[in-house]
Motif scaffolding. Structure first.
Motif: not given
Length: 163
Positions: A83-88, A134-141
Motif C-alpha cells: 500500500r502506498t500513501i502520501n503523508v505531509y 528510524n527515519f529523519n523527517v525533513v521540515n515541510k515535506t
C-alpha cells in the motif's frame, strides 16, 4: 502702539498655551500606545506560538496515524500486500518504531517551553522504516510511504521517499 504690541503678546500667549496642550496630548497618546504595545505584543506572540504547537502536533499526528492505518491494512491483507500513501510532515523530527510499545512515534518540538511532545500510533506488527528503526523527517515535506509485507518475514517495511 503699545496697545497693539500688548494684544500681540496676549495672542502669542494664547497660541503658546494651545501648542503646549497639543504637545501634551501627543505625548499622552504616545505613552498610551507604548503601554498598549508592551501588553499586547507578548500576548499575541504567545497565541501564535500556541497555535503553531497545535498545528505541528496535528500534522504529525495525521501523518503518523495514516502510516499506522496503512500498516494495519497491509497486515490484514497478509504477506505480499503493498500500500502506498502520501503523508505531509510540517516539522523536522525522527520518525521511529518503538518495539517495546509496538508504536510508530515522532517527537515534535514545541515553541512554548522549549520542550517536545511525542506523537505515536499503535501498529499490529513489527515495522522497519527504510530498513532501520528510524527515519529523519525533513521540515515541510511530502513523502510517499510505501508499506510492504514481504513474503516469509515477520516485519512490515515502510519505505519513505520525498515527493
Amino acid at each position: 502702539m503699545y496697545i497693539y504690541n500688548r494684544s500681540i503678546t496676549i495672542t502669542m500667549d494664547t497660541m503658546d498655551v494651545k501648542g503646549q496642550v497639543s504637545v501634551e496630548y501627543l505625548l499622552l497618546t504616545l505613552v498610551f500606545l507604548i503601554i498598549i504595545g508592551s501588553v499586547t505584543v507578548p500576548l499575541i506572540t504567545q497565541g501564535i506560538n500556541d497555535s503553531l504547537d497545535v498545528s505541528h502536533s496535528s500534522d504529525a499526528s495525521a501523518a503518523i496515524n495514516s502510516i499506522a492505518n496503512a500498516v494495519g491494512v497491509v497486515y490484514s491483507n497478509g504477506p505480499g500486500s503493498v500500500r502506498t500513501i502520501n503523508v505531509y510532515f510540517s516539522n523536522t523530527g525522527i520518525l521511529s518504531y518503538n518495539s517495546a510499545n509496538n508504536t510508530i512515534q515522532m517527537p515534535v518540538s514545541m515553541y512554548t517551553g522549549n520542550s517536545s511532545k511525542v506523537i505515536d500510533a499503535n501498529v499490529p506488527i513489527a515495522v522497519t522504516l527504510n530498513g532501520a528503526n528510524n527515519f529523519n523527517v525533513v521540515n515541510k515535506t511530502n513523502y510517499n510511504a510505501t508499506v510492504t509485507w514481504p513474503i516469509g518475514t515477520n516485519t512490515i517495511n515502510v519505505a519513505m521517499a520525498k515527493t
